[in-house]
Design a protein around this motif. Structure first.
Motif, PDB file in Angstrom:
ATOM      1  N   ASP A   8      14.114  22.846  -3.899  1.00  0.00           N
ATOM      2  CA  ASP A   8      15.421  22.322  -4.271  1.00  0.00           C
ATOM      3  C   ASP A   8      16.477  23.419  -4.312  1.00  0.00           C
ATOM      4  OD1 ASP A   8      14.539  19.758  -4.390  1.00  0.00           O
ATOM      5  OD2 ASP A   8      14.425  19.664  -6.577  1.00  0.00           O
ATOM      6  N   LEU A   9      16.089  24.615  -4.733  1.00  0.00           N
ATOM      7  CA  LEU A   9      17.041  25.730  -4.723  1.00  0.00           C
ATOM      8  C   LEU A   9      17.432  26.089  -3.293  1.00  0.00           C
ATOM      9  CD1 LEU A   9      15.536  28.046  -7.490  1.00  0.00           C
ATOM     10  CD2 LEU A   9      17.568  26.601  -7.644  1.00  0.00           C
ATOM     11  N   ARG A  10      16.453  26.104  -2.386  1.00  0.00           N
ATOM     12  CA  ARG A  10      16.772  26.388  -0.982  1.00  0.00           C
ATOM     13  C   ARG A  10      17.665  25.303  -0.392  1.00  0.00           C
ATOM     14  NH1 ARG A  10      11.321  28.102  -0.687  1.00  0.00           N
ATOM     15  NH2 ARG A  10      10.730  26.037   0.050  1.00  0.00           N
ATOM     16  N   LEU A  11      17.378  24.042  -0.709  1.00  0.00           N
ATOM     17  CA  LEU A  11      18.216  22.949  -0.209  1.00  0.00           C
ATOM     18  C   LEU A  11      19.642  23.044  -0.743  1.00  0.00           C
ATOM     19  CD1 LEU A  11      15.927  19.797  -0.313  1.00  0.00           C
ATOM     20  CD2 LEU A  11      16.957  20.852   1.683  1.00  0.00           C
ATOM     21  N   ALA A  12      19.785  23.417  -2.004  1.00  0.00           N
ATOM     22  CA  ALA A  12      21.123  23.520  -2.586  1.00  0.00           C
ATOM     23  C   ALA A  12      21.934  24.627  -1.932  1.00  0.00           C
ATOM     24  CB  ALA A  12      21.018  23.765  -4.087  1.00  0.00           C
ATOM     25  N   VAL A  13      21.278  25.740  -1.650  1.00  0.00           N
ATOM     26  CA  VAL A  13      21.986  26.845  -1.000  1.00  0.00           C
ATOM     27  C   VAL A  13      22.290  26.494   0.455  1.00  0.00           C
ATOM     28  CG1 VAL A  13      21.749  29.242  -0.241  1.00  0.00           C
ATOM     29  CG2 VAL A  13      21.046  28.591  -2.542  1.00  0.00           C
ATOM     30  N   ARG A  14      21.334  25.863   1.125  1.00  0.00           N
ATOM     31  CA  ARG A  14      21.516  25.516   2.532  1.00  0.00           C
ATOM     32  C   ARG A  14      22.562  24.418   2.713  1.00  0.00           C
ATOM     33  NH1 ARG A  14      16.320  23.614   5.029  1.00  0.00           N
ATOM     34  NH2 ARG A  14      15.573  25.327   3.755  1.00  0.00           N
ATOM     35  N   ALA A  15      22.544  23.411   1.842  1.00  0.00           N
ATOM     36  CA  ALA A  15      23.500  22.302   1.964  1.00  0.00           C
ATOM     37  C   ALA A  15      24.907  22.775   1.647  1.00  0.00           C
ATOM     38  CB  ALA A  15      23.095  21.152   1.059  1.00  0.00           C
ATOM     39  N   ILE A  67      20.980  15.303  -6.854  1.00  0.00           N
ATOM     40  CA  ILE A  67      19.619  15.668  -7.256  1.00  0.00           C
ATOM     41  C   ILE A  67      18.591  15.031  -6.321  1.00  0.00           C
ATOM     42  CG2 ILE A  67      17.891  15.382  -9.067  1.00  0.00           C
ATOM     43  CD1 ILE A  67      19.966  15.895 -11.110  1.00  0.00           C
ATOM     44  N   PHE A  68      18.722  13.745  -6.059  1.00  0.00           N
ATOM     45  CA  PHE A  68      17.776  13.061  -5.190  1.00  0.00           C
ATOM     46  C   PHE A  68      18.369  12.704  -3.832  1.00  0.00           C
ATOM     47  CE2 PHE A  68      16.019  12.197  -9.414  1.00  0.00           C
ATOM     48  CZ  PHE A  68      14.706  12.582  -9.206  1.00  0.00           C
ATOM     49  N   ALA A  69      19.672  12.891  -3.638  1.00  0.00           N
ATOM     50  CA  ALA A  69      20.316  12.462  -2.396  1.00  0.00           C
ATOM     51  C   ALA A  69      19.814  13.235  -1.180  1.00  0.00           C
ATOM     52  CB  ALA A  69      21.832  12.605  -2.517  1.00  0.00           C
ATOM     53  N   GLU A  73      17.992  11.621   2.075  1.00  0.00           N
ATOM     54  CA  GLU A  73      18.556  11.733   3.418  1.00  0.00           C
ATOM     55  C   GLU A  73      17.541  12.242   4.434  1.00  0.00           C
ATOM     56  OE1 GLU A  73      21.967  14.218   3.090  1.00  0.00           O
ATOM     57  OE2 GLU A  73      23.132  12.713   1.996  1.00  0.00           O
ATOM     58  N   ASP A  74      16.732  13.224   4.045  1.00  0.00           N
ATOM     59  CA  ASP A  74      15.786  13.774   5.018  1.00  0.00           C
ATOM     60  C   ASP A  74      14.412  13.107   4.990  1.00  0.00           C
ATOM     61  OD1 ASP A  74      14.606  14.851   2.768  1.00  0.00           O
ATOM     62  OD2 ASP A  74      14.911  16.935   3.330  1.00  0.00           O
ATOM     63  N   GLY A  75      14.251  12.075   4.174  1.00  0.00           N
ATOM     64  CA  GLY A  75      13.012  11.318   4.153  1.00  0.00           C
ATOM     65  C   GLY A  75      11.901  11.931   3.332  1.00  0.00           C
ATOM     66  N   PRO A  78      10.008   9.743  -0.403  1.00  0.00           N
ATOM     67  CA  PRO A  78       8.723   9.025  -0.508  1.00  0.00           C
ATOM     68  C   PRO A  78       7.512   9.961  -0.536  1.00  0.00           C
ATOM     69  CG  PRO A  78      10.107   8.011   1.158  1.00  0.00           C
ATOM     70  CD  PRO A  78      10.776   9.284   0.752  1.00  0.00           C
ATOM     71  N   LEU A  79       7.603  11.074   0.180  1.00  0.00           N
ATOM     72  CA  LEU A  79       6.500  12.037   0.164  1.00  0.00           C
ATOM     73  C   LEU A  79       6.369  12.704  -1.187  1.00  0.00           C
ATOM     74  CD1 LEU A  79       7.017  13.686   3.658  1.00  0.00           C
ATOM     75  CD2 LEU A  79       5.291  12.010   2.996  1.00  0.00           C
ATOM     76  N   ILE A  80       7.495  13.041  -1.795  1.00  0.00           N
ATOM     77  CA  ILE A  80       7.470  13.651  -3.123  1.00  0.00           C
ATOM     78  C   ILE A  80       6.953  12.656  -4.155  1.00  0.00           C
ATOM     79  CG2 ILE A  80       8.928  14.608  -4.960  1.00  0.00           C
ATOM     80  CD1 ILE A  80      10.699  15.775  -2.739  1.00  0.00           C
ATOM     81  N   ALA A  81       7.340  11.399  -3.998  1.00  0.00           N
ATOM     82  CA  ALA A  81       6.900  10.368  -4.946  1.00  0.00           C
ATOM     83  C   ALA A  81       5.401  10.120  -4.870  1.00  0.00           C
ATOM     84  CB  ALA A  81       7.660   9.073  -4.702  1.00  0.00           C
ATOM     85  N   THR A  82       4.796  10.322  -3.717  1.00  0.00           N
ATOM     86  CA  THR A  82       3.358  10.107  -3.570  1.00  0.00           C
ATOM     87  C   THR A  82       2.550  11.382  -3.795  1.00  0.00           C
ATOM     88  OG1 THR A  82       3.499  10.449  -1.179  1.00  0.00           O
ATOM     89  CG2 THR A  82       3.650   8.169  -1.994  1.00  0.00           C
ATOM     90  N   SER A  83       3.204  12.457  -4.169  1.00  0.00           N
ATOM     91  CA  SER A  83       2.486  13.703  -4.436  1.00  0.00           C
ATOM     92  C   SER A  83       1.677  13.574  -5.724  1.00  0.00           C
ATOM     93  CB  SER A  83       3.483  14.861  -4.539  1.00  0.00           C
ATOM     94  OG  SER A  83       4.218  14.761  -5.730  1.00  0.00           O
ATOM     95  N   PRO A  84       0.739  14.477  -5.940  1.00  0.00           N
ATOM     96  CA  PRO A  84      -0.077  14.392  -7.159  1.00  0.00           C
ATOM     97  C   PRO A  84       0.704  14.721  -8.434  1.00  0.00           C
ATOM     98  CG  PRO A  84      -0.734  16.287  -5.823  1.00  0.00           C
ATOM     99  CD  PRO A  84       0.260  15.516  -5.037  1.00  0.00           C
TER     100      PRO A  84
END
Length: 128
Positions: A8-15, A67-69, A73-75, A78-84
């Motif tokens: 999430d930190l990388r996404l925030a800096v990249r976005a 936070i979740f947008a 957007e990148d799909g 659902p993968l994070i939601a199904t993580s352990p």
């Protein structure tokens, strides 16, 4: 959980724009209030803490929807939601990353802006 925070930190800096926009909004709010109420130091010192709190809360709300947008957007959502990881852990990791990218810069900017609003260290009652 650490990997999710770092992601999430990388996404925030990249976005880009997320924490910079919040910080700019906070600076604008705090710098424009003295123009609205006048240069009286007594008034500024009385309303200064409230101005800082309201400005910081409104600036935080600007980036709250992101936070979740980005994951949606990148799909990846659902993968994070199904993580352990449990949903509470996912939300906690997202909240920590949001605080690091938004809350921490606002907190660091609040001290110098408090000086501009004439907020000084006053001794506690009964002290000295």
């Amino acid at each position: 959980m650490r990997a999710l925070i770092l992601r999430d930190l990388r996404l925030a800096v990249r976005a880009g724009g997320g924490f910079g926009l919040s910080l700019a909004f906070f600076l604008i709010v705090v710098l424009l209030v003295p123009f609205a109420v006048g240069p009286d130091a007594a008034v500024l010192s009385r309303i200064g803490p409230g101005v800082l709190w309201v400005g910081a809360l409104l600036a935080t709300l600007l980036s709250l929807d992101r936070i979740f947008a980005l994951d949606h957007e990148d799909g990846a959502l659902p993968l994070i939601a199904t993580s352990p990881l449990p949903p509470e852990g996912i939300a906690l990791a997202k909240a920590i990353a949001h605080w690091l990218t938004t809350g921490l810069p606002l907190t660091l900017a609040a001290a110098p802006l408090g000086v501009l609003l004439q907020i000084g260290g006053r001794p506690m009652a009964g002290c000295c």
